[in-house]
Design a protein around this motif. Structure first.
Motif, PDB file in Angstrom:
ATOM      1  N   HIS A 224       0.779  -1.319  -0.014  1.00  0.00           N
ATOM      2  CA  HIS A 224      -0.063   0.184   0.108  1.00  0.00           C
ATOM      3  C   HIS A 224       0.754   1.205   0.019  1.00  0.00           C
ATOM      4  CE1 HIS A 224      -3.560  -2.472   0.005  1.00  0.00           C
ATOM      5  NE2 HIS A 224      -2.840  -3.117   1.133  1.00  0.00           N
TER       6      HIS A 224
ATOM      7  N   CYS B 183      -7.525   1.865  -4.750  1.00  0.00           N
ATOM      8  CA  CYS B 183      -7.204   0.520  -4.118  1.00  0.00           C
ATOM      9  C   CYS B 183      -8.203   0.158  -2.999  1.00  0.00           C
ATOM     10  CB  CYS B 183      -5.941   0.727  -3.370  1.00  0.00           C
ATOM     11  SG  CYS B 183      -5.308  -0.820  -2.495  1.00  0.00           S
TER      12      CYS B 183
ATOM     13  N   CYS C 270      -7.779  -0.413  -0.120  1.00  0.00           N
ATOM     14  CA  CYS C 270      -7.505   0.102   1.325  1.00  0.00           C
ATOM     15  C   CYS C 270      -7.835   1.545   1.541  1.00  0.00           C
ATOM     16  CB  CYS C 270      -6.004   0.275   1.198  1.00  0.00           C
ATOM     17  SG  CYS C 270      -4.791   1.285   0.550  1.00  0.00           S
TER      18      CYS C 270
ATOM     19  N   ASN D 250      -6.618   4.088  -0.552  1.00  0.00           N
ATOM     20  CA  ASN D 250      -5.751   4.963  -1.238  1.00  0.00           C
ATOM     21  C   ASN D 250      -6.000   4.796  -2.748  1.00  0.00           C
ATOM     22  OD1 ASN D 250      -3.719   6.583  -1.657  1.00  0.00           O
ATOM     23  ND2 ASN D 250      -2.146   5.203  -0.762  1.00  0.00           N
TER      24      ASN D 250
ATOM     25  N   CYS E  82      -1.958   2.379  -5.368  1.00  0.00           N
ATOM     26  CA  CYS E  82      -1.114   1.597  -4.436  1.00  0.00           C
ATOM     27  C   CYS E  82      -0.402   0.468  -5.182  1.00  0.00           C
ATOM     28  CB  CYS E  82      -1.813   0.646  -3.244  1.00  0.00           C
ATOM     29  SG  CYS E  82      -2.490   1.812  -2.287  1.00  0.00           S
TER      30      CYS E  82
HETATM   31 ZN   LIG Z   1      -3.897   0.306  -0.952  1.00  0.00          ZN
END
Ligand SMILES: [Zn+2]
Length: 324
Positions: A171, A181, A183, A185, A188
């Protein structure tokens, strides 16, 4: 299940807990697996059923074993872990196990000390203790499969950060304008170089009407395009597949350059399913690293040694570290 302990060594119980399968092993201090068992986790049905199966399998594996020779149990779990409390906080493939107190339950049921860690972090520890990183006190392990995870060994110790989340190497941002992504963000390394990314990059180009043998390999069903299919087509000389592998491996190389500049490892080990594509991955990564790292820095890039056992042997290594 078979069992033996020829050398009279201490024994370690190891669990590799994934969203689909769990793997359980009894190993000695040298990392030799003496007995092994694998079953389904049924992660979607919540933790009770899965933990019951794990505890049942562990009791059967330990029957007839001198429990005095048991050092404890190590658990490598796919997800974010509170390492102190041994709680599985979040796991993308095991969402119903949210905040499962694995350490507390397993210690109560199996009556031995239990340590829990993130599977990719522990794979780094496993490669350091038993695998390709045995002589390297400063090394990085990266696993490239559906996602990208990893772990950092600095000065012989696994870097854990303030709450055990260090080493989320997948990440780091590679492209500030890249795709979203999971996550939260964007851009990544995971969305730029994982197996999922390789499949996505290929499908995007096929949907744009580009020609490739990949379409035939999946009978025109683009949902069946995987990194394995793309790597296979690349090895057969397909231009689009080769370019996609090159793009993903170049992105991975950029990630490795960032890691090398932050941690100054002597060795970067790359494992996971995508690494089985061999030179299709390793050549671009090595080239990008050679082109982009600061002069005078030296680093070797090697394939992982432990393969599918990396999580299990990482769990063994975790127990050895905590009971040394
Ligand atoms: Zn990520």
């Amino acid at each position: 299940m078979s069992k033996r302990n020829r050398k009279g060594d201490d024994l370690i119980l190891a669990l590799d807990l994934g969203g689909t399968h769990f793997r359980l092993a009894l190993a000695d201090e040298s990392g030799e697996v003496l007995s092994h068992y694998e079953d389904l986790t049924f992660a979607g049905k919540g933790p009770e059923q899965g933990i019951r199966r794990i505890v049942g399998a562990a009791r059967e594996m330990l029957s007839g074993t001198d429990t005095g020779s048991l050092r404890g149990m190590g658990v490598a779990a796919a997800g974010l872990i509170d390492c102190e409390a041994g709680v599985l906080l979040t796991s993308p493939n095991m969402q119903s196990w949210y905040k499962s107190p694995l350490k507390e339950i397993l210690e109560r049921e199996l009556k031995m000390p239990v340590w829990v860690g993130n599977d990719a972090n522990l794979a780094a520890l496993g490669e350091h203790m038993f695998g390709a990183g045995r002589d390297s006190d400063d090394m990085i392990y990266i696993t490239v499969s559906t996602g990208i995870g990893g772990g950092v060994i600095a000065g012989g110790e696994l870097l854990s950060g303030s709450c055990g989340f260090a080493g989320e190497l997948g990440h780091m941002t590679i492209d500030v304008n890249g795709p979203r992504c999971k996550c939260g963000n964007v851009g990544c390394l995971e969305v730029m170089a994982s197996g999922t990314a390789i499949a996505r990059l290929a499908v995007e180009r096929l949907e744009d009407g580009e020609e490739s043998a990949i379409a035939d390999l999946v009978d025109g069903d683009l949902d069946r395009v995987t990194a394995e299919v793309v790597a296979g087509a690349a090895k057969s000389g397909d231009t689009l597949a080769k370019e996609v592998m090159q793009t993903a491996a170049t992105n991975l190389g950029v990630g490795v350059v960032n890691m090398v500049h932050i941690f100054n490892p002597v060795l970067v080990i790359i494992g996971g399913g995508v690494s089985k594509a061999g030179d299709l991955i390793f050549e671009p990564v090595r080239r990008v690293v050679a082109e982009r790292i600061m002069p005078d820095i030296e680093v070797r890039i090697l394939p992982a040694y432990l393969g599918d056992d990396s999580g299990l042997l990482g769990a063994v290594a975790l127990v050895l570290r905590n009971t040394a």
